[in-house]
Design a protein around this motif. Structure first.
Motif, PDB file in Angstrom:
ATOM      1  N   THR A   1     -43.230  46.232  21.592  1.00  0.00           N
ATOM      2  CA  THR A   1     -43.258  46.900  20.285  1.00  0.00           C
ATOM      3  C   THR A   1     -42.641  45.988  19.233  1.00  0.00           C
ATOM      4  O   THR A   1     -41.641  45.322  19.477  1.00  0.00           O
ATOM      5  N   VAL A   2     -43.279  45.992  18.090  1.00  0.00           N
ATOM      6  CA  VAL A   2     -42.766  45.306  16.910  1.00  0.00           C
ATOM      7  C   VAL A   2     -42.681  46.364  15.815  1.00  0.00           C
ATOM      8  O   VAL A   2     -43.668  47.051  15.540  1.00  0.00           O
ATOM      9  N   VAL A   3     -41.521  46.514  15.217  1.00  0.00           N
ATOM     10  CA  VAL A   3     -41.340  47.475  14.126  1.00  0.00           C
ATOM     11  C   VAL A   3     -41.238  46.682  12.831  1.00  0.00           C
ATOM     12  O   VAL A   3     -40.474  45.710  12.759  1.00  0.00           O
ATOM     13  N   ALA A   4     -42.015  47.096  11.840  1.00  0.00           N
ATOM     14  CA  ALA A   4     -42.038  46.383  10.569  1.00  0.00           C
ATOM     15  C   ALA A   4     -41.897  47.365   9.411  1.00  0.00           C
ATOM     16  O   ALA A   4     -42.510  48.430   9.417  1.00  0.00           O
ATOM     17  N   ALA A   5     -41.071  46.994   8.452  1.00  0.00           N
ATOM     18  CA  ALA A   5     -40.896  47.776   7.228  1.00  0.00           C
ATOM     19  C   ALA A   5     -40.406  46.822   6.145  1.00  0.00           C
ATOM     20  O   ALA A   5     -39.677  45.871   6.445  1.00  0.00           O
ATOM     21  N   PRO A   6     -40.777  47.052   4.906  1.00  0.00           N
ATOM     22  CA  PRO A   6     -40.332  46.159   3.837  1.00  0.00           C
ATOM     23  C   PRO A   6     -38.840  46.261   3.534  1.00  0.00           C
ATOM     24  O   PRO A   6     -38.239  45.300   3.048  1.00  0.00           O
ATOM     25  N   VAL A   7     -38.238  47.412   3.826  1.00  0.00           N
ATOM     26  CA  VAL A   7     -36.820  47.608   3.517  1.00  0.00           C
ATOM     27  C   VAL A   7     -36.215  48.545   4.561  1.00  0.00           C
ATOM     28  O   VAL A   7     -36.902  49.404   5.113  1.00  0.00           O
ATOM     29  N   GLY A   8     -34.936  48.341   4.833  1.00  0.00           N
ATOM     30  CA  GLY A   8     -34.234  49.227   5.756  1.00  0.00           C
ATOM     31  C   GLY A   8     -32.742  49.072   5.612  1.00  0.00           C
ATOM     32  O   GLY A   8     -32.250  48.059   5.099  1.00  0.00           O
ATOM     33  N   THR A   9     -32.033  50.082   6.065  1.00  0.00           N
ATOM     34  CA  THR A   9     -30.573  49.996   6.034  1.00  0.00           C
ATOM     35  C   THR A   9     -30.087  49.168   7.214  1.00  0.00           C
ATOM     36  O   THR A   9     -30.762  49.065   8.244  1.00  0.00           O
ATOM     37  N   CYS A  10     -28.906  48.590   7.065  1.00  0.00           N
ATOM     38  CA  CYS A  10     -28.309  47.797   8.152  1.00  0.00           C
ATOM     39  C   CYS A  10     -28.230  48.618   9.430  1.00  0.00           C
ATOM     40  O   CYS A  10     -28.589  48.129  10.512  1.00  0.00           O
ATOM     41  N   ALA A  11     -27.772  49.853   9.319  1.00  0.00           N
ATOM     42  CA  ALA A  11     -27.605  50.703  10.496  1.00  0.00           C
ATOM     43  C   ALA A  11     -28.942  51.006  11.156  1.00  0.00           C
ATOM     44  O   ALA A  11     -29.061  50.958  12.390  1.00  0.00           O
ATOM     45  N   ALA A  12     -29.957  51.306  10.374  1.00  0.00           N
ATOM     46  CA  ALA A  12     -31.274  51.619  10.931  1.00  0.00           C
ATOM     47  C   ALA A  12     -31.887  50.399  11.605  1.00  0.00           C
ATOM     48  O   ALA A  12     -32.415  50.496  12.716  1.00  0.00           O
ATOM     49  N   VAL A  13     -31.804  49.251  10.964  1.00  0.00           N
ATOM     50  CA  VAL A  13     -32.369  48.029  11.541  1.00  0.00           C
ATOM     51  C   VAL A  13     -31.658  47.679  12.845  1.00  0.00           C
ATOM     52  O   VAL A  13     -32.293  47.321  13.840  1.00  0.00           O
ATOM     53  N   ALA A  14     -30.336  47.835  12.873  1.00  0.00           N
ATOM     54  CA  ALA A  14     -29.577  47.552  14.100  1.00  0.00           C
ATOM     55  C   ALA A  14     -29.979  48.506  15.219  1.00  0.00           C
ATOM     56  O   ALA A  14     -30.151  48.090  16.373  1.00  0.00           O
TER      57      ALA A  14
END
Length: 171
Positions: free
Chosen positions: A124-137
């Motif tokens: 799986t590869v998750v992609a988004a233009p923006v995210g919070t530090c906590a969510a990305v971690a």
């Protein structure tokens, strides 16, 4: 992912010349504080639970079970609406690219990853233009790769962020 991710995913699918399907995670929200997302459930019943967040809840187990049941019903209904009569796509031996417009609550993308693996994905590869530090971690702990060019400490209003960013886009 459903809602905001669909337009972004459509563009990605076009560029990559791949099939497009949707995964519908629905947030499990605290009954005392609806802004607090403690988990997610997908249309196929796959759950992801932020256990430390879940342990802070004071709601009784029956109420939490109702929240999960209602969220699952909403996810299935949205999946049928978006997909029509078509079946849920199989991902046998494929890489699933899970796209959202914003990683605000990592547990939603985590549930989407679990759903993709249950549907046969090998990666799986998750992609988004923006995210919070906590969510990305959080997502990085459950996806094989996360692509998020704009990681911010907090994202109080995604619409305001996108309006600001579009004013500064190149091209």
């Amino acid at each position: 992912m459903s809602r905001g991710g669909i337009p972004v995913a459509g563009e990605v699918a076009t560029v990559l010349n791949v099939e497009l399907d949707v995964v519908v995670p629905e947030a499990l929200r605290s009954p005392e504080c609806p802004e607090l997302v403690y988990g997610a459930i997908t249309e196929d019943g796959i759950r992801a639970l932020d256990v430390p967040m879940w342990r802070t809840l004071s709601a009784d187990p029956d109420k939490l079970a109702r929240i999960e049941s209602e969220a699952g019903d909403l996810a299935r209904k949205e999946g049928r609406r978006l997909r029509g009569r078509g079946p849920v796509g199989r991902l046998d031996r494929r890489t699933a690219v899970i796209v959202d417009d914003c990683l605000e609550h990592g547990v939603l993308a985590w549930a989407a990853c679990r759903s993709a693996f249950a549907r046969g994905a090998v990666r799986t590869v998750v992609a988004a233009p923006v995210g919070t530090c906590a969510a990305v971690a959080m997502v990085a702990d459950h996806a094989d790769n996360v692509v998020c060019p704009h990681v911010v400490t907090e994202l109080p209003d995604p619409d305001r962020y996108f309006a600001w960013h579009s004013d500064r886009s190149i091209g």
